[in-house]
Design an enzyme around this catalytic site. Structure first.
Site, PDB file in Angstrom:
ATOM      1  N   GLY A 166     117.816  27.273  29.977  1.00 19.16           N
ATOM      2  CA  GLY A 166     117.830  26.880  28.567  1.00 19.16           C
ATOM      3  C   GLY A 166     117.415  25.429  28.405  1.00 19.16           C
ATOM      4  O   GLY A 166     116.780  24.843  29.280  1.00 19.16           O
ATOM      5  N   PHE A 167     117.792  24.842  27.285  1.00 21.05           N
ATOM      6  CA  PHE A 167     117.398  23.449  27.037  1.00 21.05           C
ATOM      7  C   PHE A 167     117.945  22.510  28.109  1.00 21.05           C
ATOM      8  O   PHE A 167     117.229  21.639  28.606  1.00 21.05           O
ATOM      9  CB  PHE A 167     117.889  22.999  25.664  1.00 21.05           C
ATOM     10  CG  PHE A 167     117.138  23.612  24.523  1.00 21.05           C
ATOM     11  CD1 PHE A 167     115.775  23.375  24.375  1.00 21.05           C
ATOM     12  CD2 PHE A 167     117.767  24.421  23.600  1.00 21.05           C
ATOM     13  CE1 PHE A 167     115.072  23.932  23.324  1.00 21.05           C
ATOM     14  CE2 PHE A 167     117.071  24.991  22.543  1.00 21.05           C
ATOM     15  CZ  PHE A 167     115.720  24.748  22.402  1.00 21.05           C
ATOM     16  N   ASP A 209     126.069  23.354  26.777  1.00 21.34           N
ATOM     17  CA  ASP A 209     127.174  24.105  26.165  1.00 21.34           C
ATOM     18  C   ASP A 209     128.379  24.266  27.081  1.00 21.34           C
ATOM     19  O   ASP A 209     129.463  24.623  26.618  1.00 21.34           O
ATOM     20  CB  ASP A 209     126.695  25.510  25.762  1.00 21.34           C
ATOM     21  CG  ASP A 209     125.814  25.489  24.531  1.00 21.34           C
ATOM     22  OD1 ASP A 209     125.589  24.398  23.982  1.00 21.34           O
ATOM     23  OD2 ASP A 209     125.345  26.563  24.115  1.00 21.34           O
ATOM     24  N   ALA A 227     121.399  22.174  20.665  1.00 22.13           N
ATOM     25  CA  ALA A 227     120.238  21.991  21.537  1.00 22.13           C
ATOM     26  C   ALA A 227     120.060  20.542  21.977  1.00 22.13           C
ATOM     27  O   ALA A 227     119.793  20.261  23.147  1.00 22.13           O
ATOM     28  CB  ALA A 227     118.982  22.481  20.810  1.00 22.13           C
ATOM     29  N   GLY A 262     120.354  27.724  35.193  1.00 19.06           N
ATOM     30  CA  GLY A 262     120.111  27.926  33.767  1.00 19.06           C
ATOM     31  C   GLY A 262     118.720  27.480  33.362  1.00 19.06           C
ATOM     32  O   GLY A 262     118.230  26.438  33.826  1.00 19.06           O
ATOM     33  N   GLU A 318     121.670  31.403   8.861  1.00 17.54           N
ATOM     34  CA  GLU A 318     120.242  31.692   8.984  1.00 17.54           C
ATOM     35  C   GLU A 318     119.976  33.192   9.060  1.00 17.54           C
ATOM     36  O   GLU A 318     119.032  33.703   8.457  1.00 17.54           O
ATOM     37  CB  GLU A 318     119.672  30.954  10.204  1.00 17.54           C
ATOM     38  CG  GLU A 318     119.622  29.445   9.934  1.00 17.54           C
ATOM     39  CD  GLU A 318     119.038  28.617  11.071  1.00 17.54           C
ATOM     40  OE1 GLU A 318     119.388  28.881  12.238  1.00 17.54           O
ATOM     41  OE2 GLU A 318     118.240  27.713  10.784  1.00 17.54           O
TER      42      GLU A 318
END
Lengths: 456, 456
Positions: A16-17, A315, A326, A14, A177
């Protein structure tokens, strides 16, 4: 190669963060790190809705992972879809078009994240896509701006209204958002650009199954957010469940059981997430189970039960009810890296992961946000300023910060949007969404600047 | 509606330089203007290769046409593919998904431009796409950056070499600019980001059927450009014809008749253009013919023979051997608008179009360009500076100028590229390009930062 000589091998799944912070946490460690991700970019997920609504370019929120990590000489990046994690063999298998790669590991950090969940209604996905990847965001951009192109050439008021109705499903931060930005798009950006339709008369409807939007922010902020959303033109429908999604609209059921239909060509799903299916695969191999969202219950140090060499972070991890945000991903990724480092140094004690809640925030509209940081509850302009600062700080790279700041100055200042280019394939893609018209239904488009529907 | 009351209706087909300058030329005229284009953006074509090679975002070179024209109240913009121009009925028919629109005109300006020509080898298109639209540029971006992702996971040196070989076909400005940028990408941007492959060892081969690249710039500049291209790492193969293009490479024939093959997964076609098929449709209706490039021979005032109310401008027009460049499109578009204005004022004389050659230029590499402006011939840094200024001036919108300048500072200063995000669908799209591997061909990817191919 001699086992004594080779460095400890860490595979991180991964980009991501969670994955990125894990790899960075190992930058001074005597290890060989391999990051495997199906995307070649590190996605700054919290700003993805701005790519979808034409404010930011994809490059600003999705720099190439290998560029971000190029100076970390002990790390390499492989693009590929992980198909199998073998806990017994300690091997991760991934595929790229025409190529299968097997990466052996001594330690593994699984940070494959989550995708949209349709709660068993996977057939909704075709007509109400989520916003989790760059592909999603660019497709949504095409749908949003393309809808107005279709509406402008249309003559049937029923069809025009359908193109000008936008449904957002899910009242969490992402849904709020997106809905807020679509409303601002219709009220501030597009008016003046069309001659047959009035973009400001578009409807933006936000559906939430629960009683409140942004429920996680608490009653007062939740109400302020609702008020701001209504002010910018979003219709709120709380306590309302989506029971059907098709080409031309959604079917909904209110709390009192009333069923109704909303005609809308553009639908966005932001209602729930499900952890990567790699979670279930791992659980199956170590005799544990995943929760309702596909997450794995991990040990206090984020490791897999019975497999201290495997960490599940972000996650995908179920631990003390931590949310899928995050900050949890960043901190748990960094924790896994630190755990590996400590063990390599011969410190046997397994330290539990301690989450430091730095707060959460959501932008509702320009100059308007809600934020809750520790005991502090902010709304309106102060919260928006904090949102601006925090997002600038966390964006990767000086260029991306500067560019985003400039694009925000354009978007929030003049109302213009700089990154709204719609590809031809996106326009063509609207076809499946368009109800069939008889070939004889030639509309007439007399060049008339006054906004009257023309006649030949 | 009364014929006496309604304004003169002008339909403009195309949103490129020709179309945009025609519409703008009518901004103070007592007319109703309808621009119909199959793209919703105005494309700044001369910088498209920078979108493909990761320097600029698509928003920087392709603002929404209706945003550009929003203040021109007598103009409206319709997105749609023009399928038929009826000279007798004076009607333009266009389609959008699910919708057919007929726009009547009193005056018509046809500026539909040109697309890639494969000189009868349309089967080449699948494997060697051109770079004429935003879709093309984003697809090429995915192919270029994706090729290195595939090469990095590959273990077979033959396959790696194939992914690291880039073929550009056509030695005109577009081909030269693309080849130069791919070379800089491999030499300046990517080194340091990979662990298994060395991007700097990539081959970039530019094929030109004639004896020189940039032949239109004259002998001295052509030679300087060739020298600069070689300096940045481009292999030049002039006097060489492409006779075959397939999934894994190209077949070429040299001037002496020698046939050879170059293995390359990534091919770009920049060898020729063909005017929009609307040209042939028009020619058929007015009894004239199109030339070898599909262009229509027009009257000296850019009007269609026998149809003074129809103008054909830009890349679709054949007039006094004018080249298919941006300046011709801009000036002929503006001329058509001026002609319409003059006639509305009752000035019957038809003025011939006079092209004012402002010169031409091409960037070869960073800080290196060639330019010929009037009698002036510039090469190297002075030409590059002029290129920079001219392109900044012509870019539409202050934001796009500022953003492009910043992205150029990044690209030409540090060698980084800010807009290289590759979508997942682009990565998946490489599959068709990938030669089949047996499923048993599991490569081994040992995490090794030293660049050695790993072993399990």
């Amino acid at each position: 190669m001699n086992d004594e000589q080779r460095a400890h091998r860490v595979v991180v799944i991964g980009s991501g963060f969670g994955g990125l912070f894990a790899v960075r946490g190992l930058r001074r460690a005597p290890v060989d790190v391999t990051m495997i991700s199906r995307t070649a970019y590190h996605l700054f997920q919290p700003l993805l809705y701005q790519v979808a609504t034409g404010i930011l370019s994809e490059g600003s929120v999705a720099p190439a992972t290998r560029e971000v990590l190029r100076r970390q000489r002990n790390a390499r990046v492989l693009t590929g879809e992980v198909t199998r994690i073998d806990l017994a063999d300690r091997t991760v298998t991934s595929t790229m078009p025409g190529k299968v790669t097997a990466a052996p590991y001594d330690s593994l950090i699984v940070a494959a994240g989550a995708s949209q969940s349709y709660f068993g209604h996977d057939d909704f996905a075709e007509h109400a896509p989520g916003v989790k990847t760059i592909d999603d965001a660019l497709a949504l951009r095409g749908r949003l701006f393309g809808a107005f192109e279709l509406a402008e050439v249309e003559t049937d008021p029923v069809v025009i209204a359908r193109w000008q109705t936008f449904v957002v499903i899910g009242g969490g931060p992402t849904g709020v958002e997106i809905a807020g930005q679509i409303a601002e798009l219709t009220r501030r950006t597009l008016p003046g650009e069309f001659r047959n339709i009035d973009p400001a008369r578009s409807r933006v409807i936000l559906f939430e199954a629960g009683p409140k939007v942004l429920a996680g922010f608490g009653g007062r902020l939740s109400e302020k957010a609702a008020r701001e959303l209504r002010r910018v033109g979003v219709e709120l429908r709380v306590n309302t469940k989506i029971v059907g999604v098709d080409e031309t609209g959604v079917d909904v059921v209110a709390a009192d059981g009333t069923r109704s239909r909303v005609e809308a060509m553009s639908k966005v799903w932001a209602a729930g997430v499900a952890a990567s299916p790699l979670g279930a695969q791992l659980a199956g191999q170590c005799g544990t189970q995943v929760d309702h969202a596909g997450r794995i219950k991990v040990e206090p140090d984020c490791s897999l039960p019975g497999h201290p060499e495997v960490f599940v972070v972000g996650d995908m991890m179920s631990l003390k009810n931590l949310p899928g945000v995050a900050q949890v991903a960043m901190q748990s990724g960094r924790h896994a890296a630190a755990e590996i480092l400590r063990r390599l140094k011969g410190e046997p004690s397994r330290r539990p992961f301690r989450y430091r809640d730095k707060g959460s925030m959501a932008t509702v509209a320009r100059f308007r946000a809600v934020a809750c940081i520790g005991g502090l509850r902010l709304a309106g302009f102060p919260a928006w300023l904090m949102w601006l600062l925090v997002h600038l700080v966390y964006l990767v790279g000086f260029r991306n910060r500067l560019m985003s700041l400039l694009d925000w100055a354009v978007a929030f200042g003049s109302g213009r949007r700089s990154e709204r280019t719609v590809t031809r394939s996106a326009i063509r893609g609207l076809q499946a969404e368009s109800p069939p018209h008889p070939a004889s239904d030639h509309g007439s488009a007399q060049p008339s600047a006054s906004g009257r529907p023309g006649t030949v």
